[in-house]
Structure formats: structure tokens, C-alpha cells
Design an enzyme around this catalytic site. Structure first.
Site: not given
Ligand code: 4NP
Length: 167
Positions: A17, A20, A22-24, A134
Site C-alpha cells: 500500500c 505500509n 494501515c492496509r498492507s 485508504d
Molecule cells: P496505508 O495508509 O497506505 O494503508 O498504510 C496510509 C498511511 C499513511 C499515509 C497515507 C495512507 N500518510 O499520508 O502518511
């Protein structure tokens, strides 16, 4: 290190993702538990990475960990950045959304590497989303939706792997 120590495993899955956190890592924790429950830890390696590297070495987001714990998971991996070497080490590179797909695809050096890229929603069974949304800037309903979509898709992913590799 995990990869180097696990070269005997037959199938290697990497979830990707943006951050790294939240989702992955949630996808990783869910599939790892399913693999454990099926006694397939010696056959299937599961890992995750982010295209950004913004949260290098961090644990998953506290909200993602909490929503995982509500369903009995412990999401405890450390964030790392996706690299072009991952194409060599993994059989499945499974992205969460279109941005991830485009960023990872740009790094593939040939058709074999490109053919390893999948969307998580390719494995959806009971949902018809075209990405895993997201949840980072949203409220708790977004994290619950991520959990629902990932549990559903991981079930089919594991079945597909077992069919394909006869395990
Ligand atoms: P992820 O979510 O891609 O599912 O881990 C996010 C985590 C952090 C951010 C954006 C999305 N960020 O903007 O820091």
C-alpha cells in the site's frame, strides 16, 4: 532477513500500500493467521511494504491495530519501503489501490515481473470494490471496511494459492 531465512517456502506473497501502516500490514496479519490456522507456515511466506517509505520501521497505525485486535489479530510488522528487488523475491505482489498499482508497475523491469502484480480486489468474493479504500484520513468505519474487504479477499487468495500449488 525474513525472506533470506525463508527461501524454502514455496509461495511468497507481498502486500503493498502507500504507507505500509494501515492496509498492507493488516492484509499481512490476516493472511498470516489464515496460513497458521491451515498449518501452512512452512509453505507460504507473507510480508508487506509501502511505496512511500514515509513510515519506515514504524508499527502499524494505532487505529488499524485496534480494529485488528477487535477481531483477534495482532498487527505487529514494521513498515518498510517496496524495492525493485521485491519482484525477484516474491511470487505475488498484491496492491491495494490504483496509485499503488501504477507506482509498482513503473518499477517492473519485464513482463515476468509485471505478471506478478495483482490487485487485492481481484480476490474479492462477497464485495465488488475496485480498490481497498485508504482509511488513513477517515473515521473508524473506514478501518472496519478495510477489515471486511481484506478478510474476504484473503480467503479467496489462500484458496487460489492452495489450488495453484497443490498445497
Ligand atoms: P496505508 O495508509 O497506505 O494503508 O498504510 C496510509 C498511511 C499513511 C499515509 C497515507 C495512507 N500518510 O499520508 O502518511
Amino acid at each position: 532477513m525474513q525472506v533470506l531465512n525463508s527461501t524454502k517456502k514455496r509461495v511468497k506473497v507481498l502486500f503493498v500500500c502507500l504507507g505500509n501502516i494501515c492496509r498492507s500490514p493488516a492484509a499481512e496479519g490476516i493472511l498470516k493467521k489464515m496460513v497458521e490456522n491451515a498449518n501452512l507456515e512452512d509453505e507460504i511466506l507473507v510480508d508487506s511494504a509501502g511505496t512511500s517509505g514515509w513510515h519506515e520501521n514504524e508499527l502499524p497505525d494505532e487505529r488499524m491495530r485496534q480494529h485488528g485486535s477487535f477481531r483477534g489479530y495482532d498487527f505487529n510488522s514494521r513498515s518498510r519501503k517496496f524495492t525493485s528487488k521485491d519482484f525477484k523475491n516474491f511470487d505475488y505482489i498484491i496492491v491495494m489501490d490504483n496509485d499503488n498499482y501504477n507506482n509498482v508497475s513503473k518499477m517492473a523491469e519485464n513482463e515476468i515481473e509485471k505478471s506478478k502484480i495483482y490487485r487485492m480486489t481481484d480476490f474479492s468474493n462477497n464485495y465488488s470494490y475496485d480498490s481497498i479504500p485508504d482509511p488513513y484520513y477517515g473515521d473508524s468505519s473506514g478501518f472496519e471496511l478495510v477489515m471486511d474487504l481484506l478478510e474476504d479477499a484473503n480467503e479467496k487468495l489462500l484458496n487460489d494459492i492452495r489450488d495453484k500449488y497443490d498445497i
